[in-house]
Design an enzyme around this catalytic site. Structure first.
Site, PDB file in Angstrom:
ATOM      1  NE  ARG A  57       4.932   9.845  42.332  1.00  0.00           N
ATOM      2  CZ  ARG A  57       4.995  10.149  43.600  1.00  0.00           C
ATOM      3  NH1 ARG A  57       4.629  11.541  44.041  1.00  0.00           N
ATOM      4  NH2 ARG A  57       4.972   9.271  44.717  1.00  0.00           N
ATOM      5  CB  THR A  58       2.059   4.440  38.772  1.00  0.00           C
ATOM      6  OG1 THR A  58       3.413   4.933  39.069  1.00  0.00           O
ATOM      7  CG2 THR A  58       2.064   3.618  37.656  1.00  0.00           C
ATOM      8  CE  LYS A  86     -11.716 -14.677  50.699  1.00  0.00           C
ATOM      9  NZ  LYS A  86     -12.703 -14.663  49.785  1.00  0.00           N
ATOM     10  NE  ARG A 107       3.940   0.501  40.850  1.00  0.00           N
ATOM     11  CZ  ARG A 107       4.302   1.611  41.192  1.00  0.00           C
ATOM     12  NH1 ARG A 107       4.427   2.134  42.593  1.00  0.00           N
ATOM     13  NH2 ARG A 107       4.925   2.622  40.287  1.00  0.00           N
ATOM     14  CG  HIS A 135       7.559   2.285  36.486  1.00  0.00           C
ATOM     15  ND1 HIS A 135       6.348   2.251  35.673  1.00  0.00           N
ATOM     16  CD2 HIS A 135       7.561   2.847  37.482  1.00  0.00           C
ATOM     17  CE1 HIS A 135       5.638   3.141  36.572  1.00  0.00           C
ATOM     18  NE2 HIS A 135       6.555   3.407  37.500  1.00  0.00           N
TER      19      HIS A 135
HETATM   20  N1   CP Z   1       6.854   7.235  39.789  1.00  0.00           N
HETATM   21  C1   CP Z   1       6.229   6.171  40.539  1.00  0.00           C
HETATM   22  O1   CP Z   1       6.162   5.031  40.172  1.00  0.00           O
HETATM   23  O2   CP Z   1       5.563   6.833  41.600  1.00  0.00           O
HETATM   24  P1   CP Z   1       4.286   5.952  42.472  1.00  0.00           P
HETATM   25  O3   CP Z   1       5.034   4.944  43.129  1.00  0.00           O
HETATM   26  O4   CP Z   1       3.869   6.802  43.622  1.00  0.00           O
HETATM   27  O5   CP Z   1       3.374   5.237  41.607  1.00  0.00           O
END
Ligand code: CP
Length: 313
Positions: A57-58, A86, A107, A135
């Protein structure tokens, strides 16, 4: 709004007024996110997606947001395919990426990695989840979903259920709920309680926080049930502890039978058995709408950070 050129690493980086502005802008963005209206305020802008941990999603909603706004993406979806394999450091990787892109969405499995990236980058950095840390953009879309359902973010009774220890989505969301004056009910297995540092933050904000491990009691009178997954990946080698807590709660139609008719069930997703598929067909299910609202919310945020500079009044 003065978000132009800013990092968003923690939800604390945004004031309540800024969050309200982003949410208002995201409501105007919905037809653009659906493709029924078109505008390209990010034309000629490049946004790097630096994902060192899996995401559906993100990453894809950020990419959709950039495309809908007329920008382009550079994507790292697999750290193993970069020169980090590396031995290149995260700092150098981000420093270099910031000379290719106008902003970086990161992320990473380690808490604090997004803050490090913000120090390394000469361009704005948006935290798309750093380990058990924060988040913040998920929180924005969680709030947008609640606002759409209730028309307010104040005075709601919100149950945070599940992994409150490692759950970065609840760490960000609890802070925002406290800012907006909603009541927070914590419901988790004992070993996954909200860490003290977050409780202290909530207390400092004067939040109304209670703890209710009993699911049926927690849900009674709730407006929002925010369910989280127990994240196997955060337990490291402690498989025994994971097995002890996995499957200790499950939301199904029996559990929801006593809920308020207007209760909404949210989940950042992915789910791994905590919400039964039968719930999808009830008016309580708001998690797929929540997943869609990721696009207009992230569009609004990206436009504020990267779009044309607001003129001084
Ligand atoms: N909500 C969320 O962070 O989903 P993903 O891990 O799929 O990005």
């Amino acid at each position: 709004m003065s978000l132009h050129g800013r990092d968003v690493v923690s939800i604390r980086d945004l004031t309540r007024a800024e969050i309200e502005e982003i949410l208002a802008a995201s409501r105007r963005m919905i037809p653009y996110a659906e493709g029924t209206k078109v505008a390209h305020p990010l034309a000629n802008k490049v946004v790097a997606m630096a994902f060192f941990e899996p995401s559906t999603r993100t990453r894809l909603s950020f990419e959709a947001a950039v495309h809908r706004l007329g920008g382009d993406c550079l994507t790292i979806a697999d750290a193993g395919a970069t020169s980090m394999r590396k031995g290149e450091s995260l700092y150098d990787t981000i420093r270099m990426l910031s000379s290719y892109a106008d902003a970086i969405v990161i992320r990473h499995p380690h808490e604090g990695a997004a803050r490090l990236a913000a120090r390394a980058s000469e361009r704005p950095v948006l935290n798309a989840g750093d380990g058990a840390g924060q988040h913040p953009t998920q929180t924005l879309l969680d709030l947008a979903t609640m606002h759409e359902a209730f028309g307010t973010l104040s005075g709601l009774r919100v149950v945070l259920l599940g992994d409150l220890k490692f759950g970065r989505t609840v760490h960000s969301l609890a802070f925002a709920l406290a800012e907006f004056g909603s009541e927070i009910v914590l419901s988790s297995p004992p070993s996954l309680r909200l860490p003290d540092e977050h409780r202290d933050d909530l207390r400092r904000l004067g939040a109304q926080v209670t703890e209710e491990p009993d699911l049926d009691r927690a849900i009674r009178d709730a407006d929002v049930l925010y369910v989280t997954r127990i994240q196997k990946e955060r337990f490291g080698d402690d498989d025994a502890e994971y097995r002890r807590v996995a499957g200790t709660y499950r939301i199904d139609n029996r559990v929801l039978a006593e809920a308020k008719p207007r209760l909404i069930v949210l989940h950042p997703l992915p789910r791994a058995g905590e919400v039964a598929p039968e719930v999808d067909h009830t008016p309580h299910a708001a998690y797929f709408r929540q997943a869609f609202l990721a696009v207009p919310v992230r569009m609004a945020l990206l436009e504020a950070i990267l779009g044309p500079k607001p003129r001084r009044r």
